[in-house]
Motif scaffolding. Structure first.
Motif: not given
Length: 599
Positions: A286-293, A337-341
């Motif tokens: 899976g992946s942990i999703h969090m705001p880029t900031h 880490f990969s950014q998505q928007g």
């Protein structure tokens, strides 16, 4: 049909009503006291003459046992308002309620009795709208307000919890049963989050628990400190003890604030699973999703663990034990880490042993929980989030991926020319071994004889050592306070014995030094307080290998001892208090060095 016993809802509601009414009554007393105090601030001060002041003591007796004495004060006084004489009897805001909190009742009785004997004018507060209403003391008693709040939270909270259970639990049980009937062979679909594959962090529950604990501790310690300071003959040692408990309360408040800020900052972080369930004898992806900031600038440590929670007994005799059955971790570099928007994804992938238990909550007294914990240092509060994940046996489970295999190395999946996946097992490489040794606080050094040495230095676990020392200092302070307050010597001896046992059991954490040297002469192991224990030399021809045994647990984490075995069956403890991965890294490093010398 799977159905839990929810008992009789009517009986639960009746039971909850009793608790709730007590809590509401305490809240009502709290509000009434504040309202009365506020109204009395506009009352006018006039002189009054005390005619009578009585102090009554009451000691309740129950089942042949005497309880602490409570006091009440009654008085009668005269005053004038606009030329008319009045007789008043109200002494304080709380009237003639009996209590034994502090020395308020004794103190005001002594003061009033002194004015009565001297026939001096005392101050009195009169309601200008109704001169028949008067009071001698209109100040608030903080200790009683704290007590009212405690009663409200304890009884009101219990009543509210039982009400919620009585109304909502049957509905939840019906929904849960319906889902279980719909997917009888797929338990990973029984929870909504698991079905959707998006799991949110539930640290707010822990924040709430810490808040309640901190509130109760500070309320009780503040009440204790106020009572000690208010006592007529408060011993300095007792006052010191009161401040010690209040100091612990301040620490608890700081911990709560930190956890609250941590939860608030990372409340939108979630874990999205690639597949519906983690697989025993397979992978959890899976992946942990969090705001880029909020992305950490340093590597993130991600931990997967399996914890068993066992509750035995019932009521006051119940006890709960948490045991970490299996645990592994990996570090993820910011490069991965990969950014998505406006969000970023941190990939997570773990192999899970086949012979570990699956997630289980059917029996609340014996549950199995698999969780992912992500940690990383950041400015302000550090990243720390946890997610409960489903892990079960599925058709994809591979019996070959066992605990022993994963403890010794890692699983590598390859794809052949026909597109078929095959798994092979590789030991840790030198980088992973080095990282694990550094994480354990161990040092790998060359020796003058040309060999290598692994050294466990003094205070290898500084946080654990600091925690132990802090606990012991509190214990010593309590002993000093008890002796200064002329407490029975027996209690100080018992507490002193407990501290001595703690010191002996924790000597390895505080001052232990261990070292194992591998060179052309064989293996040399030595350890103990300050490294002064017996030295053992083991030639290669009598060496039978290393094993790791788990014999202790700290903060739900199993700790292992690395043991050197000889062919005659003798066993020598080489290193203590290591996590599973750290113990395996020590064994891998030593085995590599031994293999080099044997060639």
């Amino acid at each position: 049909m799977i159905q839990k016993n929810t008992d009789n809802p009517k009986a639960l509601i009746l039971f909850a009503s009793i608790f709730a009414s007590m809590g509401i009554g305490a809240l009502g007393m709290f509000i009434w006291t504040l309202a009365t105090w506020s109204a009395m601030q506009s009352w006018q001060e006039v002189p009054a003459y005390i005619q009578k002041a009585d102090l009554s003591g009451h000691r309740s007796i129950e089942a042949g046992r005497r309880h602490s004495k409570t006091y009440s004060v009654k008085a009668q006084y005269t005053y004038q308002w606009e030329g008319k004489s009045y007789i008043g009897e109200k002494v304080s805001i709380h009237g003639s309620i009996s209590d034994n909190i502090g020395s308020f009742k004794k103190r005001i009785h002594e003061e009033m009795e002194g004015y009565r004997k001297r026939n001096e004018a005392f101050r009195c507060y009169v309601n200008p709208k109704d001169p028949t209403q008067s009071v001698l003391y209109r100040n608030l008693r903080i200790e009683l307000l704290i007590l009212f709040l405690l009663f409200f939270l304890m009884f009101g909270g219990a009543g509210g919890g039982i009400f919620a259970f009585a109304f909502y639990n049957p509905q939840n049980e019906q929904k849960k049963t319906a889902v279980q009937q719909q997917y009888p062979d797929e338990p990973w679909l029984w929870k909504k989050e698991w079905r959707e594959g998006v799991i949110h962090s539930h640290r707010k529950i822990m924040v709430g628990v810490v808040f309640l604990f901190a509130f109760f501790w500070n309320s009780i310690s503040a009440l204790l400190l106020f009572t000690i300071l208010d006592a007529e003959k408060g011993a300095s040692a007792a006052i010191l003890l009161g401040f010690v408990f209040q100091g612990i309360g301040v620490v608890l408040i700081i911990v709560f604030l930190y956890l609250f800020l941590q939860w608030w900052k990372f409340r939108n972080v979630k874990f999205q699973m690639t597949s519906v369930s983690g697989v025993l004898g397979g992978k959890l992806c899976g992946s942990i999703h969090m705001p880029t900031h909020l992305l950490p600038q340093e590597e993130m440590v991600v931990i997967l663990d399996c914890v068993q929670r066992v509750t035995t007994g019932s009521g006051k005799a119940s006890s709960t034990t948490l045991t970490t059955l299996w645990k592994t971790e990996k570090k993820i570099s910011p490069k991965e880490f990969s950014q998505q928007g406006r969000t970023a994804a941190i990939p997570v992938e773990f192999y899970i042993p086949y012979n570990q238990p699956a997630s289980r909550d059917s029996n609340p007294n014996n549950t199995i929980t698999w969780s992912i914990h992500a940690k990383a240092p950041m400015p302000g509060v550090d990243l720390s989030v946890s997610f409960e994940v489903p892990v079960f046996k599925t058709p994809e489970s591979d019996m070959a991926i066992s605990t022993a295999v994963l403890d010794q190395g890692r699983v590598v999946t390859a794809v052949d020319m026909n597109g078929r996946k095959t798994s092979c097992y590789e030991p840790m490489d030198e980088t992973e071994t080095g990282d694990a040794l550094r994480h354990a606080g161990l040092k790998l050094k060359p020796t003058p004889s040309g060999g290598i040495a692994i050294i466990s230095p003094i205070l290898r676990r500084p946080r654990r050592a600091a925690s132990l020392l802090f606990s012991m200092l509190i214990g010593v302070g309590i002993i000093i306070a008890m002796q200064a307050a002329d407490a029975p010597l027996f209690f100080s001896i018992v507490l002193g014995f407990i501290l001595l046992v703690m010191l002996l059991l924790s000597s390895d954490v505080l001052v232990g030094i261990h070292r194992v040297i591998v060179d052309k002469e064989g293996i040399q192991a030595q350890g103990g307080p300050f490294g002064l224990g017996a030295s053992h030399h083991v030639p290669f021809d009598v060496f039978a290998g290393f094993v790791k045994n788990s014999n202790s647990q700290v903060n739900q984490t199993k700790l292992y001892t690395v043991i050197l075995r000889k062919r005659d069956g003798k066993r020598i403890k080489a290193f203590k208090s290591l996590e599973r991965r750290e113990a395996q890294a020590v064994i891998d490093a030593l085995n590599t060095a031994i293999a080099d010398y044997k060639e």
